[in-house]
Design a protein around this motif. Structure first.
Motif, PDB file in Angstrom:
ATOM      1  N   LEU A   1       0.824  -1.206   0.000  1.00 35.02           N
ATOM      2  CA  LEU A   1       0.000   0.000   0.000  1.00 35.02           C
ATOM      3  C   LEU A   1       0.855   1.250   0.000  1.00 35.02           C
ATOM      4  O   LEU A   1       1.814   1.377   0.767  1.00 35.02           O
ATOM      5  N   SER A   2       0.501   2.157  -0.867  1.00 32.01           N
ATOM      6  CA  SER A   2       1.118   3.481  -0.920  1.00 32.01           C
ATOM      7  C   SER A   2       0.154   4.408  -1.644  1.00 32.01           C
ATOM      8  O   SER A   2      -0.846   3.967  -2.227  1.00 32.01           O
ATOM      9  N   ALA A   3       0.467   5.681  -1.628  1.00 30.48           N
ATOM     10  CA  ALA A   3      -0.421   6.646  -2.277  1.00 30.48           C
ATOM     11  C   ALA A   3      -0.433   6.480  -3.787  1.00 30.48           C
ATOM     12  O   ALA A   3      -1.401   6.857  -4.451  1.00 30.48           O
ATOM     13  N   ALA A   4       0.629   5.903  -4.352  1.00 32.49           N
ATOM     14  CA  ALA A   4       0.728   5.762  -5.805  1.00 32.49           C
ATOM     15  C   ALA A   4       0.343   4.386  -6.311  1.00 32.49           C
ATOM     16  O   ALA A   4       0.246   4.187  -7.519  1.00 32.49           O
ATOM     17  N   SER A   5       0.141   3.414  -5.430  1.00 37.87           N
ATOM     18  CA  SER A   5      -0.171   2.063  -5.879  1.00 37.87           C
ATOM     19  C   SER A   5      -1.605   1.985  -6.385  1.00 37.87           C
ATOM     20  O   SER A   5      -2.510   2.655  -5.871  1.00 37.87           O
ATOM     21  N   THR A   6      -1.798   1.174  -7.425  1.00 33.25           N
ATOM     22  CA  THR A   6      -3.110   1.038  -8.053  1.00 33.25           C
ATOM     23  C   THR A   6      -3.433  -0.440  -8.238  1.00 33.25           C
ATOM     24  O   THR A   6      -2.553  -1.299  -8.246  1.00 33.25           O
TER      25      THR A   6
ATOM     26  N   LYS B   1      -5.778  -2.923 -10.842  1.00 33.37           N
ATOM     27  CA  LYS B   1      -6.534  -2.960 -12.085  1.00 33.37           C
ATOM     28  C   LYS B   1      -7.672  -3.966 -11.975  1.00 33.37           C
ATOM     29  O   LYS B   1      -7.446  -5.152 -11.725  1.00 33.37           O
ATOM     30  N   ILE B   2      -8.888  -3.476 -12.134  1.00 29.69           N
ATOM     31  CA  ILE B   2     -10.079  -4.308 -12.137  1.00 29.69           C
ATOM     32  C   ILE B   2     -10.797  -4.059 -13.453  1.00 29.69           C
ATOM     33  O   ILE B   2     -11.229  -2.933 -13.720  1.00 29.69           O
ATOM     34  N   GLY B   3     -10.917  -5.096 -14.256  1.00 30.82           N
ATOM     35  CA  GLY B   3     -11.480  -4.901 -15.581  1.00 30.82           C
ATOM     36  C   GLY B   3     -10.506  -4.137 -16.449  1.00 30.82           C
ATOM     37  O   GLY B   3      -9.353  -4.518 -16.623  1.00 30.82           O
ATOM     38  N   ASN B   4     -10.953  -3.014 -16.994  1.00 30.02           N
ATOM     39  CA  ASN B   4     -10.087  -2.178 -17.825  1.00 30.02           C
ATOM     40  C   ASN B   4      -9.784  -0.831 -17.169  1.00 30.02           C
ATOM     41  O   ASN B   4      -9.387   0.112 -17.841  1.00 30.02           O
ATOM     42  N   LYS B   5      -9.964  -0.738 -15.850  1.00 30.70           N
ATOM     43  CA  LYS B   5      -9.728   0.531 -15.155  1.00 30.70           C
ATOM     44  C   LYS B   5      -8.804   0.299 -13.967  1.00 30.70           C
ATOM     45  O   LYS B   5      -8.780  -0.783 -13.374  1.00 30.70           O
ATOM     46  N   ASN B   6      -8.041   1.335 -13.625  1.00 30.48           N
ATOM     47  CA  ASN B   6      -7.140   1.313 -12.488  1.00 30.48           C
ATOM     48  C   ASN B   6      -7.765   2.078 -11.322  1.00 30.48           C
ATOM     49  O   ASN B   6      -8.332   3.156 -11.507  1.00 30.48           O
ATOM     50  N   PHE B   7      -7.618   1.510 -10.143  1.00 26.82           N
ATOM     51  CA  PHE B   7      -8.173   2.112  -8.937  1.00 26.82           C
ATOM     52  C   PHE B   7      -7.056   2.321  -7.926  1.00 26.82           C
ATOM     53  O   PHE B   7      -6.226   1.429  -7.709  1.00 26.82           O
ATOM     54  N   SER B   8      -7.036   3.486  -7.333  1.00 30.24           N
ATOM     55  CA  SER B   8      -6.027   3.796  -6.334  1.00 30.24           C
ATOM     56  C   SER B   8      -6.278   2.993  -5.071  1.00 30.24           C
ATOM     57  O   SER B   8      -7.415   2.783  -4.644  1.00 30.24           O
ATOM     58  N   LEU B   9      -5.175   2.542  -4.443  1.00 31.79           N
ATOM     59  CA  LEU B   9      -5.264   1.782  -3.199  1.00 31.79           C
ATOM     60  C   LEU B   9      -5.127   2.670  -1.967  1.00 31.79           C
ATOM     61  O   LEU B   9      -5.064   2.151  -0.854  1.00 31.79           O
TER      62      LEU B   9
END
Length: 413
Positions: free
Chosen positions: A38-43, A45-53
């Protein structure tokens, strides 16, 4: 008072995530497993979109997240699943409805759904959530009410995984890590199941304040499991043949504190031996035999590693199908474990011996290794072995009368 407050701030709550910790993300009830830091920049990918963690930082392990639409686009939002109770009257109604329904008259011709893909895209642009889309699909299905209750639940679950995926925040412990690796990369942990791992720990009597000697050729899973059970007391010493230690990358996923990491040390077998009977030629010969075995088995030759991704990259991994375990490590420094054992500790172990021994080396010749390791154990010390072929070693022990009083507790692979 100020010093006590500063110390309290530094101590991390192990039940709550923090920036830089490793987590196991369970997507759609085990359809996909992802290790991430986990970090502010980690993402993710679910489907075809990236989500911030970033929303996952500071949340307790076991929290569930779903996709919601905000001003800046879709994001992961924490939610609490509602528990709906059914009374006896509702169950009777369901049973009566089930009797009058069957799927014999249903024809799968893709004409039962009146909601088109353009309509679903329009709902997403208007800010509709995944659950609202699933409800709309059910209302616009001409055959949903005619299906049995089992088929209805199956239909809901299929649409929920596609349009309203759920993410479960799991804590990386010995059990969850072993299950995740065994699901996708079993060869990297020597096909070690979680029940076999628990048997190894129990048979070796791993408990607090124990000094455990391990031969870990399963990527560090055994070392991490022993250190987790010790809980910062005692030592776990990983020994190895030759001059190159065996990889233990999996230990980094456990989120061990500095105190626990300092209890994980390494020492070559030649340094622990009471008498230097092993020559350099024998060491090189054993290394060459091990390399030949790894070359004959390509899956075993691949070391257990976690993909390093810089914060500038947006994708965690390449798109993979369902039922795939993605092992990902975001940028973030974890406490290094596996430093070289001090000379004082080695001399103490030579004098008193180790309290237990665990060997997990599916591709190694155990018999020659045992003859060098047995003198390192204390009197009546238990030991457990995980190997492909154990029967021949047990028979060899039975034939040697001088070792009948120290028969090993063996665990079948």
């Amino acid at each position: 008072m100020s010093q006590n407050k500063s110390q309290a701030v530094i101590i991390q709550n192990p039940r709550v995530t923090w920036e830089g910790c490793s987590v196991l993300l369970d997507i759609n009830d085990g359809d996909r497993l992802v290790f991430a830091r986990l970090s502010a920049a980690s993402t993710l990918k679910i489907g075809n979109k990236n989500f911030s963690l970033q929303p996952l930082i500071g949340c307790p392990f076991g929290s569930s997240f779903q996709i919601e639409i905000g001003d800046k686009g879709p994001f992961l939002s924490r939610f609490v699943a509602s528990i709906e109770g059914n009374n006896a009257q509702e169950k009777e109604d369901f049973e009566s409805q089930e009797i009058s329904k069957d799927n014999r008259a249903l024809v799968d011709n893709n004409k039962a759904q009146s909601l088109t893909g353009e309509d679903i895209d329009a709902m997403r642009r208007q800010g509709a959530t995944g659950d609202e889309i699933v409800d709309a699909l059910i209302k616009n299905s001409a055959t949903f009410e005619k299906k049995t209750l089992f088929s209805q639940e199956k239909y809901k679950l299929k649409k929920q995984k596609k349009y309203a995926p759920k993410v479960l925040l799991r804590r990386p412990v010995a059990r969850s890590i072993c299950e995740a690796y065994f699901k996708k990369y079993p060869a990297r942990i020597g096909f070690l199941r979680v029940d076999t791992l628990s048997l190894l720990l129990s048979m070796a009597n791993v408990s607090a304040n124990s000094d455990v000697l391990v031969v870990d050729m399963v990527g560090g899973l055994l070392t991490g499991a022993v250190a987790e059970r010790l809980g910062g007391t005692g030592y776990v010493c990983g020994t190895y043949l030759g001059g190159t230690p065996y990889p233990m990358d999996i230990v980094r996923i456990f989120n061990f504190s500095d105190e626990v990491c300092n209890r994980i040390v390494r020492a070559a077998l030649t340094e622990l031996s009471l008498t230097p009977t092993v020559t350099l030629e024998q060491i090189h010969q054993q290394e060459n035999e091990l390399n030949m075995e790894c070359l004959s088995n390509p899956q075993m030759s691949s070391s257990v590693s976690i993909e390093e991704i810089s914060p500038s990259e947006k994708e965690i991994s390449v798109p993979v199908p369902e039922n795939v375990v993605s092992l990902v490590n975001k940028m973030g420094k974890s406490t290094k474990a596996g430093n070289k054992a001090s000379q004082q500790a080695i001399e103490l172990w030579k004098e008193n011996g180790f309290s237990s021994l665990i060997i997990a080396a599916p591709e190694l010749d155990i018999w020659s290794l045992l003859q060098d390791i047995w003198p390192l154990l204390s009197n009546s010390a238990p030991f457990a072995i995980y190997h492909q072929y154990l029967q021949k070693y047990a028979m060899d022990l039975l034939s040697r009368h001088g070792m009948l009083h120290r028969l090993p507790r063996v665990t079948p692979a």
